[in-house]
Design a protein around this motif. Structure first.
Motif, mmCIF file in Angstrom:
data_model
loop_
_atom_site.group_PDB
_atom_site.id
_atom_site.type_symbol
_atom_site.label_atom_id
_atom_site.label_comp_id
_atom_site.label_asym_id
_atom_site.label_seq_id
_atom_site.Cartn_x
_atom_site.Cartn_y
_atom_site.Cartn_z
ATOM 1 N N THR A 1 -11.689 5.277 22.329
ATOM 2 C CA THR A 1 -11.583 6.454 23.197
ATOM 3 C C THR A 1 -11.458 7.721 22.359
ATOM 4 O O THR A 1 -12.169 8.715 22.591
ATOM 5 C CB THR A 1 -10.361 6.332 24.132
ATOM 6 O OG1 THR A 1 -10.526 5.173 24.962
ATOM 7 C CG2 THR A 1 -10.223 7.559 25.011
ATOM 8 N N ASP A 2 -10.581 7.699 21.381
ATOM 9 C CA ASP A 2 -10.391 8.849 20.495
ATOM 10 C C ASP A 2 -11.661 9.127 19.699
ATOM 11 O O ASP A 2 -12.063 10.285 19.519
ATOM 12 C CB ASP A 2 -9.219 8.582 19.552
ATOM 13 C CG ASP A 2 -8.894 9.781 18.680
ATOM 14 O OD1 ASP A 2 -8.496 10.825 19.222
ATOM 15 O OD2 ASP A 2 -9.046 9.672 17.439
ATOM 16 N N GLN B 1 -14.223 10.800 22.057
ATOM 17 C CA GLN B 1 -13.824 12.172 22.384
ATOM 18 C C GLN B 1 -14.045 13.119 21.213
ATOM 19 O O GLN B 1 -14.553 14.237 21.392
ATOM 20 C CB GLN B 1 -12.359 12.184 22.831
ATOM 21 C CG GLN B 1 -12.146 11.519 24.195
ATOM 22 C CD GLN B 1 -10.688 11.365 24.559
ATOM 23 O OE1 GLN B 1 -9.802 11.426 23.693
ATOM 24 N NE2 GLN B 1 -10.411 11.147 25.840
ATOM 25 N N LYS C 1 -17.721 13.773 20.772
ATOM 26 C CA LYS C 1 -18.213 14.775 21.725
ATOM 27 C C LYS C 1 -17.861 16.183 21.258
ATOM 28 O O LYS C 1 -18.673 17.107 21.350
ATOM 29 C CB LYS C 1 -17.617 14.520 23.103
ATOM 30 C CG LYS C 1 -18.189 13.302 23.813
ATOM 31 C CD LYS C 1 -17.601 13.170 25.218
ATOM 32 C CE LYS C 1 -18.231 12.024 25.974
ATOM 33 N NZ LYS C 1 -17.770 11.937 27.377
ATOM 34 N N GLN C 2 -16.660 16.350 20.757
ATOM 35 C CA GLN C 2 -16.227 17.665 20.281
ATOM 36 C C GLN C 2 -17.095 18.159 19.132
ATOM 37 O O GLN C 2 -17.364 19.348 19.003
ATOM 38 C CB GLN C 2 -14.761 17.595 19.831
ATOM 39 C CG GLN C 2 -13.773 17.389 20.970
ATOM 40 C CD GLN C 2 -12.367 17.104 20.466
ATOM 41 O OE1 GLN C 2 -12.096 17.120 19.260
ATOM 42 N NE2 GLN C 2 -11.451 16.832 21.388
#
Length: 200
Positions: free
Chosen positions: A133-134, A137, A140-141
């Motif tokens: 998950t991290d 994310q 994506k950033q």
């Protein structure tokens, strides 16, 4: 730690390492305390005193091995390696730790021991999912992973791939050009059958 405790720890580690090596050649149900004792050059009584049973010994060996893999998994996903290298690691479980046993042996261990099954599930839910998950994310950033793709979809896709790990590994090994074959799989993971120019 005194001399006696240090010696006891060394003997336990020797027994566990012996079992790990045996799992590379034997099915779990074939392994007997008698065989472990002979290969580790200890008495059967010593094994029972330290571990209680063959099942408990196998369980401890397996848990320690999974813990090492999870530490490496975390190091890869949180490290500075390129995104494609991380994805390749996730799909093919390319561990620097040489797997001492086949996926079929792993499956047998999980199916034979409910506690091992629970342990795997716990590691997946408490460590693997938060890591992925991290990873998604942050990807994506940085613009490396499309905003159109949810964490749930990445987890689903990775799960589908890892379930077919043994088959994928066989296909890679049977390929005339394993490196190119792997690159193609990574491409399909990122872009499907189209190139990035079609991802608009």
């Amino acid at each position: 730690m005194n001399g006696f405790e240090k010696r006891a720890l060394q003997i336990k580690q020797k027994i566990k390492q012996t079992v790990l090596e045996m799992l590379g050649e034997w099915e779990p149900r074939q392994i007997r305390i008698k065989d472990i004792a002979a290969k580790a050059e200890v008495s059967q009584v010593t094994i029972y005193n330290y571990f209680g049973s063959k099942e408990a010994l196998l369980r401890e060996v397996f848990k320690e091995f999974v813990a090492m893999l999870m530490e490496e998994y975390e190091g890869i996903l949180t490290g500075d390696a390129p995104l494609k290298e991380k994805i390749e690691y996730i799909i093919f479980q390319k561990s620097r730790l040489k797997l001492p046993f086949t996926p079929s042996v792993l499956k047998q261990l999980i199916e034979a021991d409910p506690e091992i099954n629970r342990y795997i599930q716990q590691q997946y839910e408490e460590r693997a999912i938060p890591l992925i998950t991290d990873f998604v994310q942050k990807g994506k950033q940085r613009g490396e992973i499309s905003e159109k793709v949810s964490v749930q979809m990445v987890l689903l896709y990775v799960g589908m791939m890892t379930e077919q790990y043994e088959k994928l590994l066989d296909l890679v090994n049977q390929s005339e050009d394993p490196e190119t074959f792997t690159e193609e799989m990574i491409h399909v993971f990122f872009y499907g059958i189209c190139g990035p120019e079609y991802q608009k």
